[in-house]
Each structure stands twice: as C-alpha cells, then as structure tokens.
Design an enzyme around this catalytic site. Structure first.
Site: not given
Length: 279
Positions: A66, A90, A94
């Site tokens: 991402s 988040y 990643k």
C-alpha cells in the site's frame, strides 16, 4: 490465513508454485481506533503464510502492499525510494509485512514482489464485477451510491488539508489495470528470481472535490454533499511515480483518465444498486 498447517497442506497438495497475497484488514480510520486488531491479523497472517510457504517449498510471492507505507511524503510524486514513514497502524502493518518478506528472502529464499497500490477504483468494463464493501468506505463508490439514491447523504471528510482545495488528493488506479500489473509482476518474479517493489498508480493526483466533479460529469447528476471532520490517519496527498513498473514490468495502464475510471464504476453501480444482492 493464520492456519499455517492447512495453508501448507493446500500448497503441497495442489502443487502450487506461487502465491498472490491480498488478505488484510485495510480500513485506515479503524486501524487508528483498533491498532491491535490490525497488527494481530495483518502481521501474524504474513508470518503464518511465509511459514506455510517455506514448509511447502513455495518460493514466489506477489504481495498487495500500500501507498500508506509512505505516510506524508516530503515530495511528490512518490518513488519506490521515498522513505517509508507510515502515519497509521494499517500503513505500518504493510511496511512490517514487507520487512518480514525481506528477511524471509534472506533466510529461506522466498522471492517476493511488493506492489504498493495507490487508490484502487473502478470496475470490470462489462459491468459484471464491482465494489461491494460492507461498510463501504471508498470515495468513488460512496459518491455513486449517493447519485443513485439521491439521498444527499454523501460526506467529504476534512477540508483543511494542505492541498489545492483543502480535501485529500489521491492517485486512482483502475482495478483491471491493477490485475494486469499482478500478472506482469508474477512473470517477472519467476523469470528473474529477484525480489523487488513497485508503485502502482497513474502519477495524476485528484482531490476529493475534483473526483466529485468528475462523477457529476460522468453521471449527469448534481450530487449534493456535506463536509465532515477529518478521519484519523489520512495523509494530505499521495501521488505515485509508477515509471519503474512501466519500464521494468512493461505495465501499460489503459484507464489513466479519472473519468474513464469512474465510468466503469458507474456502469457497475447502475446495474447493481444494491451490490451483489442484485443478481
């Protein structure tokens, strides 16, 4: 994915040679509110998968990473060499998953490509497959749902970002172009046997208000909206330099105009106003 034994058994029984890994929790605001949920699922899931791959002697992995790994970059567009500095759990999960992949390569020879997605949008051009999340958090589907319902219930979160109109700026990559990139990445990985990372975007940044205006043009509907408070963990601008994917992988996205991207999504939403309940 956390059932290492089951995944390993499937890999061995089916004689699988390569894995494409898309599974993760991915809602940025939720990750800010529930960070442990994201670390437990995303990071543990990657560890479990790599253990299963090592056990089954599967040596190739294409990973759905991402742009959230970059945080708030100092310069745009973002290259693969831009420092990773995520500002939400988040994005950090990643980044951690990518680092774990690196060390699994060093220790176990599992070669991987991380594809750092920017904002994925659109639908299959024939209108057969589209976005149907519960709850829906993506900008374009929410705009188009509001266009269909006419309820005026669409909200843009934040208008005080450091951007041209105060709303978030994002780079939108069409989902079918994204699929093409995965196929090219896997072929490249198995040919070169070298781990790598690639940005997937168009190098075009659009603000939330610009996306709204583009959606009005595509749909022919004057879509009302309200301005709400910022969501936690949202960077101001994320725009990709995808020249590496274009030159190394031979990636040639077909939908680089955001109105074309929205048009594919609009076809899906018109045919499926209630998502996959409309069969």
């Amino acid at each position: 994915m956390n059932d290492t034994f089951l995944v390993s058994k499937i890999l061995r029984d089916e004689r699988i040679e390569a894995v494409m890994y898309f599974a993760a929790y991915s809602l940025v605001p939720e990750s800010v509110k529930k960070p442990l949920k994201y670390y437990e699922n995303n990071v543990s899931g990657m560890i479990s998968l790599l253990k299963a791959m090592h056990d089954a002697q599967v040596k190739y992995l294409v990973f759905s990473s991402s742009a959230a790994t970059y945080g708030i970059p100092k310069t745009l567009p973002i290259t693969e060499d831009t420092p990773l500095d995520p500002i939400n759990p988040y994005g950090e999960t990643k980044m951690m998953m990518e680092k774990i992949m690196h060390w699994a390569d060093q220790a176990d020879g599992i070669k991987s490509i991380a594809l750092r997605y920017f904002n994925v949008a659109g639908a299959a051009e024939d209108g057969s497959i589209g976005e149907d999340h519960g709850p829906e958090t993506h900008l374009i589907p929410n705009i188009l749902k509001s266009a269909i319902s006419g309820d005026g219930n669409f909200t843009i979160f934040g208008q005080d970002y450091d951007t041209k109109d105060g709303t978030n700026v994002r780079d939108y990559v069409q989902v079918e172009d994204l699929i093409d990139a995965h196929v090219l990445a896997l072929k490249h990985l198995m040919k070169t046997n070298q781990s790598d990372v690639f940005n997937l975007g168009t190098a075009q940044g659009y603000s939330n208000l610009e996306i709204l205006e583009a959606a009005k043009k595509v749909t022919g509907i004057d879509i009302p909206y309200t301005i709400g408070p910022r969501r936690g963990g949202d960077p101001d601008s994320l725009v990709a330099d995808s020249s590496k994917a274009r030159s190394v992988l031979g990636w040639k996205p077909k939908h680089e105009n955001v109105e074309d991207v929205i048009a594919t999504a609009w076809k899906w939403h018109q045919n499926h106003p209630n998502g996959y309940e409309d069969k």
